[in-house]
Structures are given as structure tokens and as C-alpha cells.
Write a protein that holds these residues in place. Sequence first.
Motif, PDB file in Angstrom:
ATOM      1  N   PHE A  55      77.329 -50.822  -3.374  1.00 51.95           N
ATOM      2  CA  PHE A  55      77.544 -51.105  -4.789  1.00 51.95           C
ATOM      3  C   PHE A  55      77.981 -52.534  -5.040  1.00 51.95           C
ATOM      4  O   PHE A  55      77.670 -53.111  -6.066  1.00 51.95           O
ATOM      5  N   PHE A  56      78.661 -53.164  -4.092  1.00 57.59           N
ATOM      6  CA  PHE A  56      79.137 -54.530  -4.294  1.00 57.59           C
ATOM      7  C   PHE A  56      78.112 -55.571  -3.837  1.00 57.59           C
ATOM      8  O   PHE A  56      78.375 -56.764  -3.919  1.00 57.59           O
ATOM      9  N   GLN A  57      76.953 -55.138  -3.366  1.00 50.92           N
ATOM     10  CA  GLN A  57      75.917 -56.065  -2.919  1.00 50.92           C
ATOM     11  C   GLN A  57      74.575 -55.831  -3.598  1.00 50.92           C
ATOM     12  O   GLN A  57      73.562 -56.344  -3.143  1.00 50.92           O
ATOM     13  N   LEU A  58      74.548 -55.085  -4.680  1.00 47.39           N
ATOM     14  CA  LEU A  58      73.284 -54.769  -5.332  1.00 47.39           C
ATOM     15  C   LEU A  58      72.562 -56.042  -5.764  1.00 47.39           C
ATOM     16  O   LEU A  58      73.151 -56.951  -6.339  1.00 47.39           O
ATOM     17  N   ASN A  59      71.269 -56.084  -5.469  1.00 42.16           N
ATOM     18  CA  ASN A  59      70.398 -57.192  -5.881  1.00 42.16           C
ATOM     19  C   ASN A  59      70.889 -58.550  -5.398  1.00 42.16           C
ATOM     20  O   ASN A  59      70.793 -59.541  -6.113  1.00 42.16           O
ATOM     21  N   THR A  60      71.427 -58.615  -4.184  1.00 35.79           N
ATOM     22  CA  THR A  60      71.835 -59.895  -3.616  1.00 35.79           C
ATOM     23  C   THR A  60      70.924 -60.257  -2.454  1.00 35.79           C
ATOM     24  O   THR A  60      70.310 -59.408  -1.831  1.00 35.79           O
ATOM     25  N   ARG A  61      70.856 -61.548  -2.202  1.00 37.89           N
ATOM     26  CA  ARG A  61      70.078 -62.093  -1.092  1.00 37.89           C
ATOM     27  C   ARG A  61      70.895 -63.243  -0.508  1.00 37.89           C
ATOM     28  O   ARG A  61      71.948 -63.591  -1.030  1.00 37.89           O
ATOM     29  N   CYS A  62      70.412 -63.821   0.559  1.00 37.42           N
ATOM     30  CA  CYS A  62      71.071 -64.994   1.145  1.00 37.42           C
ATOM     31  C   CYS A  62      72.560 -64.713   1.390  1.00 37.42           C
ATOM     32  O   CYS A  62      73.435 -65.462   0.949  1.00 37.42           O
ATOM     33  N   VAL A  63      72.832 -63.642   2.107  1.00 33.62           N
ATOM     34  CA  VAL A  63      74.209 -63.213   2.345  1.00 33.62           C
ATOM     35  C   VAL A  63      74.701 -63.810   3.659  1.00 33.62           C
ATOM     36  O   VAL A  63      74.046 -63.709   4.689  1.00 33.62           O
ATOM     37  N   MET A  64      75.878 -64.445   3.585  1.00 29.36           N
ATOM     38  CA  MET A  64      76.468 -65.083   4.761  1.00 29.36           C
ATOM     39  C   MET A  64      77.961 -64.804   4.778  1.00 29.36           C
ATOM     40  O   MET A  64      78.623 -64.773   3.742  1.00 29.36           O
ATOM     41  N   ALA A  65      78.480 -64.559   5.972  1.00 30.49           N
ATOM     42  CA  ALA A  65      79.921 -64.392   6.175  1.00 30.49           C
ATOM     43  C   ALA A  65      80.379 -65.496   7.121  1.00 30.49           C
ATOM     44  O   ALA A  65      79.695 -65.810   8.096  1.00 30.49           O
ATOM     45  N   LYS A  66      81.521 -66.078   6.804  1.00 28.50           N
ATOM     46  CA  LYS A  66      82.101 -67.113   7.667  1.00 28.50           C
ATOM     47  C   LYS A  66      83.512 -66.672   8.029  1.00 28.50           C
ATOM     48  O   LYS A  66      84.333 -66.392   7.156  1.00 28.50           O
ATOM     49  N   TYR A  67      83.761 -66.593   9.342  1.00 25.39           N
ATOM     50  CA  TYR A  67      85.053 -66.138   9.830  1.00 25.39           C
ATOM     51  C   TYR A  67      85.801 -67.298  10.475  1.00 25.39           C
ATOM     52  O   TYR A  67      85.221 -68.100  11.201  1.00 25.39           O
ATOM     53  N   LEU A  69      90.104 -68.599  11.825  1.00 21.61           N
ATOM     54  CA  LEU A  69      91.385 -68.119  12.331  1.00 21.61           C
ATOM     55  C   LEU A  69      92.504 -68.580  11.406  1.00 21.61           C
ATOM     56  O   LEU A  69      92.593 -69.759  11.060  1.00 21.61           O
ATOM     57  N   LEU A  70      93.350 -67.650  10.999  1.00 18.10           N
ATOM     58  CA  LEU A  70      94.490 -67.966  10.138  1.00 18.10           C
ATOM     59  C   LEU A  70      95.747 -68.152  10.983  1.00 18.10           C
ATOM     60  O   LEU A  70      95.838 -67.649  12.110  1.00 18.10           O
ATOM     61  N   ASP A  71      96.737 -68.828  10.424  1.00 20.46           N
ATOM     62  CA  ASP A  71      98.000 -69.081  11.127  1.00 20.46           C
ATOM     63  C   ASP A  71      98.733 -67.798  11.521  1.00 20.46           C
ATOM     64  O   ASP A  71      99.453 -67.766  12.507  1.00 20.46           O
ATOM     65  N   ASN A  72      98.550 -66.729  10.740  1.00 26.26           N
ATOM     66  CA  ASN A  72      99.246 -65.473  11.010  1.00 26.26           C
ATOM     67  C   ASN A  72      98.522 -64.585  12.033  1.00 26.26           C
ATOM     68  O   ASN A  72      98.904 -63.438  12.247  1.00 26.26           O
ATOM     69  N   GLY A  73      97.455 -65.108  12.648  1.00 25.04           N
ATOM     70  CA  GLY A  73      96.724 -64.355  13.657  1.00 25.04           C
ATOM     71  C   GLY A  73      95.565 -63.541  13.107  1.00 25.04           C
ATOM     72  O   GLY A  73      94.757 -63.010  13.865  1.00 25.04           O
ATOM     73  N   ARG A  74      95.494 -63.428  11.796  1.00 28.14           N
ATOM     74  CA  ARG A  74      94.378 -62.712  11.183  1.00 28.14           C
ATOM     75  C   ARG A  74      93.123 -63.586  11.197  1.00 28.14           C
ATOM     76  O   ARG A  74      93.186 -64.789  11.423  1.00 28.14           O
ATOM     77  N   VAL A  75      92.010 -62.959  10.889  1.00 24.54           N
ATOM     78  CA  VAL A  75      90.727 -63.657  10.770  1.00 24.54           C
ATOM     79  C   VAL A  75      90.437 -63.841   9.280  1.00 24.54           C
ATOM     80  O   VAL A  75      90.499 -62.878   8.511  1.00 24.54           O
ATOM     81  N   SER A  76      90.161 -65.074   8.870  1.00 22.33           N
ATOM     82  CA  SER A  76      89.772 -65.301   7.476  1.00 22.33           C
ATOM     83  C   SER A  76      88.333 -64.836   7.289  1.00 22.33           C
ATOM     84  O   SER A  76      87.505 -64.945   8.193  1.00 22.33           O
ATOM     85  N   VAL A  77      88.055 -64.285   6.127  1.00 19.84           N
ATOM     86  CA  VAL A  77      86.722 -63.783   5.800  1.00 19.84           C
ATOM     87  C   VAL A  77      86.273 -64.462   4.517  1.00 19.84           C
ATOM     88  O   VAL A  77      86.929 -64.352   3.479  1.00 19.84           O
ATOM     89  N   HIS A  78      85.152 -65.177   4.600  1.00 19.39           N
ATOM     90  CA  HIS A  78      84.557 -65.833   3.431  1.00 19.39           C
ATOM     91  C   HIS A  78      83.135 -65.307   3.307  1.00 19.39           C
ATOM     92  O   HIS A  78      82.279 -65.621   4.126  1.00 19.39           O
ATOM     93  N   ASN A  79      82.898 -64.455   2.305  1.00 22.21           N
ATOM     94  CA  ASN A  79      81.577 -63.879   2.082  1.00 22.21           C
ATOM     95  C   ASN A  79      80.926 -64.540   0.875  1.00 22.21           C
ATOM     96  O   ASN A  79      81.573 -64.712  -0.160  1.00 22.21           O
ATOM     97  N   VAL A  80      79.648 -64.872   1.022  1.00 22.73           N
ATOM     98  CA  VAL A  80      78.896 -65.467  -0.085  1.00 22.73           C
ATOM     99  C   VAL A  80      77.506 -64.843  -0.124  1.00 22.73           C
ATOM    100  O   VAL A  80      76.907 -64.555   0.915  1.00 22.73           O
ATOM    101  N   ALA A  81      77.029 -64.601  -1.335  1.00 19.22           N
ATOM    102  CA  ALA A  81      75.692 -64.040  -1.549  1.00 19.22           C
ATOM    103  C   ALA A  81      75.131 -64.627  -2.838  1.00 19.22           C
ATOM    104  O   ALA A  81      75.886 -65.077  -3.707  1.00 19.22           O
ATOM    105  N   THR A  82      73.823 -64.598  -2.967  1.00 19.57           N
ATOM    106  CA  THR A  82      73.176 -65.043  -4.195  1.00 19.57           C
ATOM    107  C   THR A  82      72.774 -63.815  -5.002  1.00 19.57           C
ATOM    108  O   THR A  82      72.085 -62.924  -4.492  1.00 19.57           O
ATOM    109  N   LYS A  83      73.240 -63.780  -6.256  1.00 21.95           N
ATOM    110  CA  LYS A  83      72.911 -62.667  -7.144  1.00 21.95           C
ATOM    111  C   LYS A  83      71.486 -62.832  -7.679  1.00 21.95           C
ATOM    112  O   LYS A  83      70.867 -63.894  -7.544  1.00 21.95           O
ATOM    113  N   GLU A  84      71.012 -61.796  -8.333  1.00 20.88           N
ATOM    114  CA  GLU A  84      69.654 -61.793  -8.873  1.00 20.88           C
ATOM    115  C   GLU A  84      69.417 -62.948  -9.845  1.00 20.88           C
ATOM    116  O   GLU A  84      68.337 -63.538  -9.881  1.00 20.88           O
ATOM    117  N   ASN A  85      70.464 -63.341 -10.618  1.00 17.56           N
ATOM    118  CA  ASN A  85      70.321 -64.419 -11.586  1.00 17.56           C
ATOM    119  C   ASN A  85      70.492 -65.808 -10.968  1.00 17.56           C
ATOM    120  O   ASN A  85      70.442 -66.814 -11.662  1.00 17.56           O
TER     121      ASN A  85
END
Length: 192
Positions: A55-67, A69-85
Motif C-alpha cells: 500500500f505504501f509503494q503503489l504506482n512507484t518506480r525507481c525505488v532505491m534504499a540507502k543504508y 551507520l548511525l552513532d547509536n549502532g543502528r542502521v540509517s534507512v533512506h528510501n526513495v521512489a518515484t511516484k506516478e506523477n
Amino acid sequence: MNHLLFISSLFVASCFALPHASPRSKCPTKPPTIKEFNATEYLGKWYEQRRFPAFFQLNTRCVMAKYGLLDNGRVSVHNVATKENGDLDVIDGSAYVPDENFPGELKVEFPGNPAGDYWIIETDYHNYSVVYSCADFLFGAIKLEFAWILSREKNLDPELLEHATNVYVENGIDITLLEDTLQDEECYYGEE
């Protein structure tokens, strides 16, 4: 009363949000995940190749995730997609391993959303990653099932893509709804 209203709202929203009815009413047996997870090797860009409709990716293309490392040991997640418009859909969050006994089972958190599962079934870190998640709600009346095949390149080698797809089949996961994600030379990911 508010709890019942929330559950009813979740049910109604899920029915309208999901693009296809699932051929299976409940989640399959949970697949085994990778036994060791090297977060450092997993960092960087991953391009979505195939997915279950979400449901959160309907009609998207060109989807990329970039991970990262954060200072607290977690992994940063940056998701980008192109919507239909043509607009970019961007969301940032973080991921972590909640149980060190299951290093391939991450939790991903995005602002304003409940934490979601991100189970790495298989990866070679350099070419592809096979990710899955499934949760039953309301005693199996609602199933939220997600699957992503990711690649380090915009277009994964066809033999590796077929191998990654078969990982789902080998784990008893129905791939009927698996769809290709468009990645081409016109894709823009908000970076230079």
C-alpha cells in the motif's frame, strides 16, 4: 472501545489499501533468515528489482534504499521512489537487530509508523538481497506480507534475479503477486 475502533479502522484501511487479494489467507511458515549479519557490508545503495505490491509503494518506480551507520549502532534507512506523477517519495528511518540470536531479523522504524519486520532470507552483500516479512492480524483475517529483491546495480543479472526469486519458492512463499520494479536510465533518486 477505542481499541475496537482502532482495530476496525486498521481492517477497513487494509482492505482498501492492498491492491490485490492474497491467494493465501495466512502467512506461510516463517522462513529461516541469515545466520550472520555483517551490517558494514550491507551498507550502501540497494535498488529494488521485484516486490509484492504494498500500500505504501503503489504506482512507484525507481525505488532505491540507502543504508548507513548511525552513532547509536543502528542502521540509517533512506528510501526513495518515484511516484506516478513524477514526484519523489522519500522517507528516512532506522533499523536494528532486536535479538542477537537472530541477526538476519531486523526491525525498521519510520516516524509515525509502527516498527516493521525486515527479514533477510539470503544475501551475498555484493549483488543481491532477498528480504521478506509477513504478519497475521485478527486471527488471520488480515495478512500483511512484504517481499523485496534488492540489487547493488539498477538491473540485476537475470540469472541472479531468477535465483533470488527461487529463494522465496524454496521457502514455501507464494510468488504469484511478485512484480518487477522499473529501473531505467531515466530514474532519479534525489542525488547527483
